[in-house]
Design a protein around this motif. Structure first.
Motif, PDB file in Angstrom:
ATOM      1  N   GLN A  68       0.833  -1.208   0.000  1.00  0.00           N
ATOM      2  CA  GLN A  68       0.000   0.000   0.000  1.00  0.00           C
ATOM      3  C   GLN A  68       0.866   1.257   0.000  1.00  0.00           C
ATOM      4  O   GLN A  68       0.542   2.242  -0.680  1.00  0.00           O
ATOM      5  CB  GLN A  68      -0.916  -0.010   1.221  1.00  0.00           C
ATOM      6  CG  GLN A  68      -2.014  -1.060   1.163  1.00  0.00           C
ATOM      7  CD  GLN A  68      -2.835  -1.128   2.435  1.00  0.00           C
ATOM      8  OE1 GLN A  68      -2.439  -0.573   3.476  1.00  0.00           O
ATOM      9  NE2 GLN A  68      -3.972  -1.799   2.381  1.00  0.00           N
ATOM     10  N   ALA A  69       1.966   1.228   0.744  1.00  0.00           N
ATOM     11  CA  ALA A  69       2.859   2.383   0.760  1.00  0.00           C
ATOM     12  C   ALA A  69       3.550   2.572  -0.589  1.00  0.00           C
ATOM     13  O   ALA A  69       3.729   3.710  -1.048  1.00  0.00           O
ATOM     14  CB  ALA A  69       3.904   2.212   1.866  1.00  0.00           C
ATOM     15  N   ALA A 113       3.991   5.720  -3.554  1.00  0.00           N
ATOM     16  CA  ALA A 113       5.394   6.143  -3.752  1.00  0.00           C
ATOM     17  C   ALA A 113       6.065   6.438  -2.422  1.00  0.00           C
ATOM     18  O   ALA A 113       6.925   7.320  -2.317  1.00  0.00           O
ATOM     19  CB  ALA A 113       5.466   7.351  -4.676  1.00  0.00           C
ATOM     20  N   ASP A 114       5.703   5.684  -1.398  1.00  0.00           N
ATOM     21  CA  ASP A 114       6.266   5.841  -0.067  1.00  0.00           C
ATOM     22  C   ASP A 114       7.098   4.596   0.242  1.00  0.00           C
ATOM     23  O   ASP A 114       6.562   3.494   0.350  1.00  0.00           O
ATOM     24  CB  ASP A 114       5.147   6.003   0.963  1.00  0.00           C
ATOM     25  CG  ASP A 114       5.680   6.173   2.385  1.00  0.00           C
ATOM     26  OD1 ASP A 114       6.904   6.358   2.533  1.00  0.00           O
ATOM     27  OD2 ASP A 114       4.879   6.110   3.329  1.00  0.00           O
ATOM     28  N   LEU A 115       8.406   4.769   0.394  1.00  0.00           N
ATOM     29  CA  LEU A 115       9.306   3.649   0.676  1.00  0.00           C
ATOM     30  C   LEU A 115       9.503   3.413   2.167  1.00  0.00           C
ATOM     31  O   LEU A 115      10.278   2.542   2.553  1.00  0.00           O
ATOM     32  CB  LEU A 115      10.657   3.876   0.004  1.00  0.00           C
ATOM     33  CG  LEU A 115      10.648   3.905  -1.528  1.00  0.00           C
ATOM     34  CD1 LEU A 115      12.043   4.159  -2.070  1.00  0.00           C
ATOM     35  CD2 LEU A 115      10.075   2.626  -2.101  1.00  0.00           C
ATOM     36  N   SER A 128      12.537   9.982   5.989  1.00  0.00           N
ATOM     37  CA  SER A 128      11.955   9.102   4.980  1.00  0.00           C
ATOM     38  C   SER A 128      13.050   8.445   4.147  1.00  0.00           C
ATOM     39  O   SER A 128      14.116   9.027   3.910  1.00  0.00           O
ATOM     40  CB  SER A 128      11.018   9.889   4.065  1.00  0.00           C
ATOM     41  OG  SER A 128      11.738  10.832   3.299  1.00  0.00           O
ATOM     42  N   VAL A 129      12.775   7.219   3.713  1.00  0.00           N
ATOM     43  CA  VAL A 129      13.736   6.480   2.897  1.00  0.00           C
ATOM     44  C   VAL A 129      13.975   7.194   1.573  1.00  0.00           C
ATOM     45  O   VAL A 129      15.101   7.221   1.055  1.00  0.00           O
ATOM     46  CB  VAL A 129      13.231   5.041   2.666  1.00  0.00           C
ATOM     47  CG1 VAL A 129      14.104   4.316   1.649  1.00  0.00           C
ATOM     48  CG2 VAL A 129      13.188   4.266   3.967  1.00  0.00           C
ATOM     49  N   ASP A 169      18.286  -1.774   9.193  1.00  0.00           N
ATOM     50  CA  ASP A 169      17.275  -0.784   8.815  1.00  0.00           C
ATOM     51  C   ASP A 169      16.427  -1.374   7.685  1.00  0.00           C
ATOM     52  O   ASP A 169      16.718  -1.183   6.502  1.00  0.00           O
ATOM     53  CB  ASP A 169      17.965   0.506   8.369  1.00  0.00           C
ATOM     54  CG  ASP A 169      17.020   1.690   8.320  1.00  0.00           C
ATOM     55  OD1 ASP A 169      15.806   1.457   8.182  1.00  0.00           O
ATOM     56  OD2 ASP A 169      17.489   2.832   8.434  1.00  0.00           O
ATOM     57  N   TYR A 170      15.352  -2.102   8.045  1.00  0.00           N
ATOM     58  CA  TYR A 170      14.544  -2.820   7.062  1.00  0.00           C
ATOM     59  C   TYR A 170      13.981  -1.905   5.959  1.00  0.00           C
ATOM     60  O   TYR A 170      14.110  -2.220   4.765  1.00  0.00           O
ATOM     61  CB  TYR A 170      13.393  -3.555   7.751  1.00  0.00           C
ATOM     62  CG  TYR A 170      13.815  -4.687   8.648  1.00  0.00           C
ATOM     63  CD1 TYR A 170      15.043  -5.318   8.492  1.00  0.00           C
ATOM     64  CD2 TYR A 170      12.984  -5.142   9.663  1.00  0.00           C
ATOM     65  CE1 TYR A 170      15.436  -6.356   9.321  1.00  0.00           C
ATOM     66  CE2 TYR A 170      13.366  -6.185  10.503  1.00  0.00           C
ATOM     67  CZ  TYR A 170      14.591  -6.788  10.326  1.00  0.00           C
ATOM     68  OH  TYR A 170      14.965  -7.804  11.151  1.00  0.00           O
ATOM     69  N   PRO A 171      13.336  -0.798   6.280  1.00  0.00           N
ATOM     70  CA  PRO A 171      12.791   0.047   5.205  1.00  0.00           C
ATOM     71  C   PRO A 171      13.858   0.558   4.247  1.00  0.00           C
ATOM     72  O   PRO A 171      13.637   0.604   3.029  1.00  0.00           O
ATOM     73  CB  PRO A 171      12.120   1.197   5.967  1.00  0.00           C
ATOM     74  CG  PRO A 171      11.824   0.637   7.307  1.00  0.00           C
ATOM     75  CD  PRO A 171      12.955  -0.296   7.610  1.00  0.00           C
TER      76      PRO A 171
END
Length: 335
Positions: free
Chosen positions: A72-73, A77-79, A88-89, A286-288
């Motif tokens: 969904q992210a 366009a949200d990483l 933010s990534v 850092d997973y994301p």
């Protein structure tokens, strides 16, 4: 234009990339909180504080819930949010991406052009001393890993001769502008770029040489020679043009190796790109950020391969149009 089957294949590949990109970082050993805050900070944290941080980073959710939220992210366009950098990534990656694109783009173009040119010349002179020497050198270089070539160049030109900088992309606090800034960037870029080009041009060389060797025995080459065409015209206007399809295919395939090589080379030279950022993301769990970097690299490779398929279909329309026999076989053996 690509066929429907090709489009479906790329869609399946993209789906597999998304799944693997989500799962692989979570298989790394270690605790994300420990990597972010360290052992000493965790020792003084109360269980309530640790539970709050786990909830804030969504580490208390199941993998399925995290994967649904991840998809969904991506549609927005949200990483995600970097645990380590506390931002933010997208912004973290955007800060280093230009350096990686500069290094990758130059390495890809130079290795492809130089390797193809050497392969064309070597294939045209097959059996000569020049061909034998060049082929031997290329086979020797092809066994070098990227990081090994980088370390050797670093020791020779950075440590022993002290001609070029050892690390980084800019001289810290130099205040350079205009042409001095460009020269400083070029000096820091020389060693990692040379390491990548040195190792990666062998693939383009071998593909283009093999294509030229195959083309040189064709009847139209003998006809061109019988007509008295100059050697340079035979070499490039006739032979090299006919060998263009395998050369383009080899270039598309080599881009994957250039991307993987860049990730190692940037770590060796402490070059501030995606490779160095990936190394830090692995250390800090850092997973994301890991997911964002790996996804960007995988999608970039997939995009280049897709463009390569388009170019190959443009060079040879038979690749995009199945033959009558293939169409009959598809109807006879439905999948």
């Amino acid at each position: 234009m690509p066929t429907t089957k090709t489009t479906v294949d790329y869609a399946i590949a993209l789906s597999a990339i998304l799944v693997l990109n989500f799962i692989l970082p979570r298989l790394l050993p270690g605790d994300p909180l420990q990597a972010i805050y360290g052992d000493e900070a965790l020792m003084v944290m109360t269980p309530a504080m640790q539970a709050e941080l786990i909830h804030r980073f969504a580490l208390d959710q199941t993998w399925l819930e995290q994967f649904v939220a991840y998809i969904q992210a991506l549609l927005r366009a949200d990483l995600g949010y970097s645990y380590f950098y506390h931002t933010s990534v997208v912004s973290v990656i955007a800060g280093v991406l230009p350096w990686t694109l500069l290094l990758t783009g130059l390495a890809f173009v130079l290795s492809t052009l130089l390797g193809s040119l050497l392969g064309i010349e070597s294939g045209y002179q097959r059996g000569s001393k020049q061909d034998g020497h060049l082929l031997g050198i290329m086979m020797f270089i092809s066994g070098f890993p990227d990081f090994f070539a980088g370390i050797v160049l670093l020791l020779i030109f950075g440590v022993w001769l002290a001609w070029l900088p050892l690390s980084g992309a800019l001289t810290p606090y130099s205040g350079f502008t205009s042409l001095k800034l460009v020269a400083d960037i070029a000096q820091h870029l020389t060693l990692p770029l040379a390491a990548l080009v040195l190792v990666r041009l062998t693939a383009a060389y071998l593909f283009s040489r093999g294509a030229m060797v195959g083309v040189m025995g064709e009847p139209f080459i003998r006809t061109a020679r019988a007509k008295g065409c100059p050697n340079i015209a035979i070499r490039y206007r006739h032979a090299a043009r006919s060998a263009l399809l395998p050369i383009v295919t080899a270039a598309g395939l080599s881009f994957t190796h250039v991307i993987s090589g860049v990730l190692f080379i940037e770590t060796v030279f402490s070059y501030p790109g995606l490779g160095s950022l990936l190394y830090k993301a692995v250390l800090t769990r850092d997973y994301p950020l890991l997911q964002g970097i790996l996804l960007l690299a995988a999608v970039l490779v997939l995009l280049v391969n897709f463009v390569t398929d388009l170019l190959c279909a443009r060079l040879d329309p038979r690749l995009s149009t199945p033959s009558p026999k293939a169409r009959r076989d598809d109807h006879a053996y439905p999948v």
